[in-house]
Design an enzyme around this catalytic site. Structure first.
Site, short mmCIF file in Angstrom:
data_model
loop_
_atom_site.label_atom_id
_atom_site.label_comp_id
_atom_site.label_asym_id
_atom_site.label_seq_id
_atom_site.Cartn_x
_atom_site.Cartn_y
_atom_site.Cartn_z
N HIS A 51 0.60 -1.05 -0.02
CA HIS A 51 -0.11 0.01 0.10
C HIS A 51 0.97 1.27 0.12
O HIS A 51 1.74 1.43 1.00
CB HIS A 51 -0.91 0.04 1.24
CG HIS A 51 -1.93 0.92 1.31
ND1 HIS A 51 -1.67 1.85 2.53
CD2 HIS A 51 -2.90 1.62 0.56
CE1 HIS A 51 -2.79 2.74 2.32
NE2 HIS A 51 -3.53 2.64 1.08
N ARG A 52 0.63 2.16 -1.00
CA ARG A 52 1.61 3.26 -0.85
C ARG A 52 2.97 2.96 -1.44
O ARG A 52 4.02 3.68 -0.71
CB ARG A 52 1.32 4.34 -0.04
CG ARG A 52 -0.17 4.74 0.04
CD ARG A 52 -0.54 5.79 1.09
NE ARG A 52 -1.58 5.74 1.58
CZ ARG A 52 -2.10 6.39 2.64
NH1 ARG A 52 -1.47 7.34 3.32
NH2 ARG A 52 -3.57 6.38 2.93
N GLU A 78 0.52 -0.28 -4.74
CA GLU A 78 -0.74 0.62 -4.96
C GLU A 78 -0.01 2.03 -4.62
O GLU A 78 1.04 2.16 -4.12
CB GLU A 78 -1.61 0.20 -3.63
CG GLU A 78 -2.76 0.82 -3.90
CD GLU A 78 -3.10 2.37 -3.00
OE1 GLU A 78 -4.08 2.80 -3.16
OE2 GLU A 78 -2.22 2.80 -2.20
N ASP A 80 -1.40 6.35 -5.50
CA ASP A 80 -2.09 7.58 -5.47
C ASP A 80 -2.11 8.55 -6.54
O ASP A 80 -0.84 9.03 -6.31
CB ASP A 80 -2.84 7.99 -4.03
CG ASP A 80 -3.06 6.91 -3.33
OD1 ASP A 80 -4.10 6.70 -3.34
OD2 ASP A 80 -2.30 6.87 -2.28
N HIS A 93 -0.69 10.98 -1.99
CA HIS A 93 -2.18 10.48 -1.44
C HIS A 93 -3.00 11.90 -1.03
O HIS A 93 -4.19 12.05 -1.41
CB HIS A 93 -1.85 9.61 -0.12
CG HIS A 93 -3.31 9.21 0.39
ND1 HIS A 93 -3.78 10.07 1.48
CD2 HIS A 93 -4.01 8.48 0.10
CE1 HIS A 93 -4.91 9.46 1.68
NE2 HIS A 93 -4.99 8.55 1.20
N GLU A 161 -4.41 4.00 -8.16
CA GLU A 161 -5.60 4.92 -7.67
C GLU A 161 -5.90 6.21 -8.22
O GLU A 161 -5.11 7.14 -7.89
CB GLU A 161 -5.84 5.09 -6.05
CG GLU A 161 -7.26 5.45 -5.56
CD GLU A 161 -7.25 5.60 -4.12
OE1 GLU A 161 -6.69 4.94 -3.35
OE2 GLU A 161 -8.29 6.34 -3.61
N LYS A 163 -7.23 9.39 -7.42
CA LYS A 163 -7.38 10.03 -6.21
C LYS A 163 -8.40 11.28 -6.61
O LYS A 163 -7.95 12.08 -7.18
CB LYS A 163 -6.31 10.39 -5.56
CG LYS A 163 -6.28 10.79 -3.98
CD LYS A 163 -6.91 9.36 -3.54
CE LYS A 163 -6.64 8.97 -1.90
NZ LYS A 163 -7.36 7.65 -1.50
N ASP A 290 0.29 -1.89 4.35
CA ASP A 290 1.44 -1.08 4.69
C ASP A 290 2.60 -2.21 4.99
O ASP A 290 3.87 -1.71 4.91
CB ASP A 290 1.42 0.02 5.74
CG ASP A 290 0.22 0.84 5.67
OD1 ASP A 290 -0.12 1.15 4.12
OD2 ASP A 290 -0.17 1.32 6.39
O1 G3P Z 1 -6.07 0.96 -1.84
C1 G3P Z 1 -7.03 1.19 -1.13
C2 G3P Z 1 -6.69 2.45 -0.38
O2 G3P Z 1 -5.47 2.94 -0.64
C3 G3P Z 1 -7.71 3.36 -0.31
O3 G3P Z 1 -7.48 4.39 0.88
O4 G3P Z 1 -6.79 6.46 1.66
O5 G3P Z 1 -5.20 4.90 1.43
O6 G3P Z 1 -6.26 5.77 -0.63
P1 G3P Z 1 -6.20 5.46 0.90
CA CA Z 2 -4.99 4.82 -2.02
#
Ligand code: G3P
Ligand code: CA
Length: 308
Positions: A51-52, A78, A80, A93, A161, A163, A290
């Protein structure tokens, strides 16, 4: 289990040399991913998605976080994507730059420091690593283009994503133009290496209209009765783990998406072993985290007798 055992052995060696620090750009892909290159992903366990980037190891959404995921042996990351004042796509993000950069210090008169109020050249000067730790000072907010180059070099794959698309009219077309120019929409590669997701259903419909081959994911937990309508434009339903049940996962997976394959479920953001085991038992296809290292370990323990 052979596949996972070999994979783990390969990445443990690489993880041992994972050092926090400023982002250099090594010419070669990390050894962990090279070692994994010939190993099939289909082991039956959920896919683990960083994640990120590996954002507990390195500052989120930076090239360092991508490299950290690669060094740990994770193919999928992942991120944003948003747009600057002058139209460049950048990987960040928050709507504002204050939490993850030194923008307040550098541009004190520019509150509220929104991404869309800064040019790409201005953003390129910000420190996007110092907030995470002094060893990371000097990391930058990457452009989408630079981010894709790094993933290419690392042989990684992207859950991208879109965003807050409502803030950036036309951003879907902008994103697809960059992806196309960088070869990410090539017919032989697009389905294996890319998913575009969003909380915004209209944005996903736009992506599908502009590039029907692209796999898409809706972020959220639509009611079961509405899932067939979602299956018309999205290949994945990606809910927060707090809303997830085995029945819900099964209801999603019973449907086929626009590419005539069963819908998949990637849940987020699961950062603890018990949570990882719970969502795996619920039957999810992927876990966004994460802490990909910790989730992988929890999933492996789950498959070993006496550790369930
Ligand atoms: O991949 C899902 C998640 O990233 C969505 O929430 O706020 O971390 O972008 P957020
Ligand atoms: Ca995200």
């Amino acid at each position: 289990m052979y596949v996972r055992t070999v994979a783990t052995a390969a990445v443990l060696g690489a993880a041992a040399v994972l050092n926090p620090g400023p982002v250099a750009a090594p010419a070669q892909p990390p050894a962990a991913l090279s070692a994994l290159a010939g190993i099939p992903e289909e082991s039956g366990a959920p896919l683990v998605i960083a994640h990120r980037g590996a954002s507990a190891q390195a500052p989120e959404n930076t090239l360092a976080a991508v490299d950290a995921a690669a060094l740990l042996g994770f193919r999928w990351v992942e991120n944003d994507v948003q747009r600057t004042r002058d139209g460049e796509l950048v990987v960040v993000h928050d709507e504002g730059l204050a939490r993850t950069t030194d923008v307040e210090e550098r541009f004190p008169s520019r509150a509220p420091w929104r991404v869309r109020d800064f040019t790409a050249a201005e953003i390129a000067t910000l420190d996007a690593g110092g907030w995470f730790g002094p060893a990371w000072a000097g990391a930058r907010v990457p452009t989408l283009r630079a981010y894709l180059h790094r993933l290419d070099r690392n042989r990684q794959r992207l859950l991208l994503e879109v965003k807050r698309p409502g803030l950036y009219p036309g951003i879907e077309g902008d994103i697809l133009r960059v992806l196309r120019a960088e070869g990410w929409l090539d017919p032989d590669r697009v389905r294996r290496r890319l998913v575009v997701q969003s909380f915004d259903a209209e944005s996903l419909r736009t992506v599908r209209r502009l590039a029907p081959r692209v796999v898409t994911g809706f972020l959220g937990t639509p009611p079961v009765a509405e899932l067939p309508a979602y299956a018309a434009f999205t290949d994945q339903i990606n809910p927060p783990h707090t809303t997830l049940t085995a029945d819900y996962v099964a209801a999603v997976q019973r449907l086929k998406g626009p590419h005539h394959r069963p819908l998949r479920v990637n849940t987020w953001t699961v950062n603890d072993p018990a949570g990882a085991r719970r969502v795996a038992a619920a039957g999810v296809d992927g876990i966004i985290t994460d802490r990909p290292d910790l989730v992988r370990e929890a999933l492996e323990e789950r498959t070993e007798p006496g550790k369930r």
